[in-house]
Design an enzyme around this catalytic site. Structure first.
Site, PDB file in Angstrom:
ATOM      1  N   LEU A  10       0.819  -1.221   0.000  1.00  0.00           N
ATOM      2  CA  LEU A  10       0.000   0.000   0.000  1.00  0.00           C
ATOM      3  C   LEU A  10       0.855   1.274   0.000  1.00  0.00           C
ATOM      4  CD1 LEU A  10      -2.836   1.294   0.185  1.00  0.00           C
ATOM      5  CD2 LEU A  10      -2.608   1.176   2.676  1.00  0.00           C
ATOM      6  N   ASP A  11       1.515   1.517   1.107  1.00  0.00           N
ATOM      7  CA  ASP A  11       2.295   2.745   1.275  1.00  0.00           C
ATOM      8  C   ASP A  11       3.462   2.783   0.289  1.00  0.00           C
ATOM      9  OD1 ASP A  11       0.590   3.251   3.327  1.00  0.00           O
ATOM     10  OD2 ASP A  11       1.995   2.745   4.929  1.00  0.00           O
ATOM     11  N   THR A  17       1.706   7.616   1.227  1.00  0.00           N
ATOM     12  CA  THR A  17       1.435   7.950   2.623  1.00  0.00           C
ATOM     13  C   THR A  17       2.728   8.075   3.436  1.00  0.00           C
ATOM     14  OG1 THR A  17       1.113   5.597   3.037  1.00  0.00           O
ATOM     15  CG2 THR A  17      -0.866   6.916   2.718  1.00  0.00           C
ATOM     16  N   SER A 114      -0.244  -5.521   3.039  1.00  0.00           N
ATOM     17  CA  SER A 114       0.374  -4.340   3.642  1.00  0.00           C
ATOM     18  C   SER A 114       0.547  -4.481   5.149  1.00  0.00           C
ATOM     19  CB  SER A 114      -0.499  -3.114   3.350  1.00  0.00           C
ATOM     20  OG  SER A 114      -0.080  -1.995   4.098  1.00  0.00           O
ATOM     21  N   GLU A 169       6.250  -3.969  -4.663  1.00  0.00           N
ATOM     22  CA  GLU A 169       6.750  -3.446  -3.391  1.00  0.00           C
ATOM     23  C   GLU A 169       7.686  -2.257  -3.608  1.00  0.00           C
ATOM     24  OE1 GLU A 169       7.099  -3.262  -0.253  1.00  0.00           O
ATOM     25  OE2 GLU A 169       5.850  -4.836   0.605  1.00  0.00           O
TER      26      GLU A 169
END
Length: 218
Positions: A10-11, A17, A114, A169
């Protein structure tokens, strides 16, 4: 048609983020009189919240009680979530949506893998939740990357074997987790940092449909 599992961190992969994590950790570091820079923040990518705090404390050569650690961890998450309130679809990283749409058109399986415990609200805020067939986040696993647990659980939920799974990733720990899990690792970011990945792209705009088609066919 072959069905593969495409697993996204995710990040730093779907949304940026990292800046919010940095602001939240920097606030705590300043309260502890620790000099915390963007370079230090790179070391926390893909790392759990608990381990991240330990690394910051080690940086400042500070020892605190577990009670204090719990207090800092709670404060960090509250500060981080406060930054997310105004998050919008515009914060999705370049090329991500076209990639997700193409995978859906090809009837491929998509999962999130995540360390974040806030994955679902972030996906909801950015309008990307609908693309995912499975979501595995920090609430669902006990081992942090480079342990491959998060990706192995995602593959299992999708009914796919690790060798038929592809992981996107942006962190060294995440790439190592994918490799240890026997999956195809794709690094999103700088080649000098993510050199352990099987493939590396600066971002999703550099990934074309032919590349994805070849991944599906393999």
């Amino acid at each position: 048609m072959n069905k593969k599992a495409f697993i996204f961190d995710l990040d730093g992969v779907i949304v940026d983020t990292a800046k919010y994590h940095f602001l939240a950790w920097k606030k705590i570091a300043e309260e502890l009189a620790i000099d915390f820079t963007l370079e230090h923040n790179e070391l926390l990518k893909g790392v759990s919240r608990v381990r991240s705090l330990d690394l910051i404390l080690e940086l400042g050569k500070i020892e605190v009680s577990q009670e204090d650690k719990n207090k800092w961890l709670l404060q960090k998450n509250e500060d981080y979530l406060s930054y997310l309130v105004d998050m919008v679809e515009g914060e999705i990283l370049p090329g991500v949506i076209p990639t997700l749409k193409y995978l859906k058109e090809q009837n491929q399986l998509i999962a999130l893998g995540s360390a974040s415990k806030n994955a679902r609200p972030i996906l909801e805020k950015t309008g990307t939740l609908e693309y995912f067939d499975a979501i595995v986040d920090g609430n669902d696993v006990s081992n942090a990357k480079p342990d491959p647990e998060v990706f192995l659980v995602a593959a299992k939920l999708l009914g796919t074997k690790p060798e038929n799974s592809i992981v996107f990733e942006d962190s060294v720990a995440g790439i190592q987790a994918a490799n240890i899990g026997g999956m195809t690792s794709i690094g999103i970011g700088k080649a000098e940092t993510l050199h352990e990945a099987k493939y590396i792209f600066k971002d999703f705009t550099a990934i074309d449909k032919n590349f994805i088609e070849n991944l599906i066919k393999k």
